[in-house]
Design a protein around this motif. Sequence first.
Motif, PDB file in Angstrom:
ATOM      1  N   LYS A   1       0.820  -1.202   0.000  1.00 28.12           N
ATOM      2  CA  LYS A   1       0.000   0.000   0.000  1.00 28.12           C
ATOM      3  C   LYS A   1       0.861   1.262   0.000  1.00 28.12           C
ATOM      4  N   LYS A   2       1.988   1.192   0.708  1.00 25.91           N
ATOM      5  CA  LYS A   2       2.876   2.349   0.769  1.00 25.91           C
ATOM      6  C   LYS A   2       3.688   2.522  -0.509  1.00 25.91           C
ATOM      7  N   HIS A   3       3.906   1.429  -1.237  1.00 23.11           N
ATOM      8  CA  HIS A   3       4.762   1.489  -2.430  1.00 23.11           C
ATOM      9  C   HIS A   3       4.023   0.991  -3.680  1.00 23.11           C
ATOM     10  N   LYS A   4       2.722   1.221  -3.729  1.00 23.28           N
ATOM     11  CA  LYS A   4       1.925   0.685  -4.830  1.00 23.28           C
ATOM     12  C   LYS A   4       2.325   1.247  -6.185  1.00 23.28           C
ATOM     13  N   ASP A   5       2.892   2.454  -6.195  1.00 21.69           N
ATOM     14  CA  ASP A   5       3.280   3.050  -7.473  1.00 21.69           C
ATOM     15  C   ASP A   5       4.591   2.485  -8.013  1.00 21.69           C
ATOM     16  N   SER A   6       5.387   1.892  -7.133  1.00 20.02           N
ATOM     17  CA  SER A   6       6.703   1.406  -7.565  1.00 20.02           C
ATOM     18  C   SER A   6       6.765  -0.115  -7.714  1.00 20.02           C
ATOM     19  N   LEU A   7       5.715  -0.816  -7.287  1.00 20.51           N
ATOM     20  CA  LEU A   7       5.713  -2.272  -7.376  1.00 20.51           C
ATOM     21  C   LEU A   7       4.850  -2.735  -8.551  1.00 20.51           C
ATOM     22  N   PRO A   8       5.336  -3.684  -9.325  1.00 15.86           N
ATOM     23  CA  PRO A   8       4.548  -4.166 -10.475  1.00 15.86           C
ATOM     24  C   PRO A   8       3.344  -4.977 -10.013  1.00 15.86           C
ATOM     25  N   SER A   9       2.270  -4.901 -10.764  1.00 17.96           N
ATOM     26  CA  SER A   9       1.071  -5.687 -10.492  1.00 17.96           C
ATOM     27  C   SER A   9       0.446  -6.072 -11.829  1.00 17.96           C
ATOM     28  N   ASN A  10       0.627  -7.336 -12.207  1.00 12.62           N
ATOM     29  CA  ASN A  10       0.136  -7.804 -13.504  1.00 12.62           C
ATOM     30  C   ASN A  10      -0.150  -9.301 -13.423  1.00 12.62           C
ATOM     31  N   LYS A  11      -0.436  -9.908 -14.560  1.00 13.80           N
ATOM     32  CA  LYS A  11      -0.772 -11.325 -14.580  1.00 13.80           C
ATOM     33  C   LYS A  11       0.402 -12.187 -14.134  1.00 13.80           C
ATOM     34  N   PHE A  12       1.608 -11.755 -14.459  1.00 11.53           N
ATOM     35  CA  PHE A  12       2.779 -12.530 -14.061  1.00 11.53           C
ATOM     36  C   PHE A  12       2.956 -12.517 -12.548  1.00 11.53           C
TER      37      PHE A  12
END
Length: 404
Positions: free
Chosen positions: A363-374
């Motif tokens: 939550k604190k680093h949601k902009d810098s962590l990838p989030s996708n199907k992989f």
Amino acid sequence: MLNLQPYENPMYFVYLLIGLVPVIIGMFHGRRHRIYESIFSLFFLVLIFDADKWPQGKALILYIAYNTLLVWLYAKYRTKENSSNKTWVFYMAVILGIAPLTVVKFTPLFSTHPSLLGFLGISYLTFKVVGMIMELRDGAIKEVNFVRFLQFLLFFPTISSGPIDRYRRFLKDYDSAPTPEKYTELFSKAIHYLMLGFLYKFILGYLFGTLLYPHYEHLALLAHGNFLGLSWPLVGVMYSYSMYLFFDFAGYSLFAVAISYLMGVETPMNFNKPFISYNIKDFWNRWHMSLSFWFRDYIYMRFVFFMMKHKWVKSRVVTAAIGYFVLFGIMGIWHGETWYYIVYGLFHALLINLTDAWIRFKKKHKDSLPSNKFTYALSVFLTFNTVCFSFLIFSGFLDKLWFH
């Protein structure tokens, strides 16, 4: 008389389906024949506890009499004025409710003989009783019909291993018959669950539990001493046992749900594709759901609320963490008093706390962590393998491998 354990013997299903014919006919006509259903349930209880299981049958009769008296006394107490102020009465009722199960669970520590109070299904009946006491305390249950109480406790499709139903939900179904249209839907689902249960328990459960698991167990024991027993056969033990545990228990649960549906009762499901969980919290929302939700509602939530009310710990994060260790510690002890059950429980408590920490971090680093199907697929893969490792601990095979 025949001694038939629930959903284990093909003849059990033959007798079951024959006995269900009048129930099914009545349901299709919108009628519930409660007297016949009670006699029918009693007959199958006799089948379960006949012959060499009769000592368990006597323990069941004693248990039912004891808890009927306990619930009656507590329900009567709750009707008195200012009864809610005397919390010690509530605590005493809960302690008395879990006392028989506690004696049964801890008897092996002091005796080589099983407790005379033990019988097949004592845990699940205890969960029902304690849940009722807590809901009487909360005011969610206003009164108890003791004929319905007995029918709730002794509802034979789920008596031995669940799923764990709730008194109010059960009564909502049992107090009336479904409409013919609704029952047609339930009947269709029941047939589907029966077929799926046969696939799970008698085909896949047999494949993993009878064919593959002993094979890999033998190879792993032969490879003992090879890097502390950490060998490819041990990996085979881990996966084959995990699959057996799921398919055997999920198959049983599907049978219990299917027979409940045929009797017009929508017993809650126990499993919801647990091996596609994306983290350990999601797993416990899918695995043995009636048990995990019971522990969540009646132990975790109440313990956390108690800690917050008495201000034992200021931090909500620490409070939740302690609650998880208490919750899964109790769950581990409930499975058995051996070290691997307790470690299994504490391991899951650690995993859930780490998951909570990871969620806060994301939550604190949601902009810098990838989030996708992989990343989602990776999380499912990691969760699946972590759960399988926990089942290896749960199996007790490591105890056999390393300490015997």
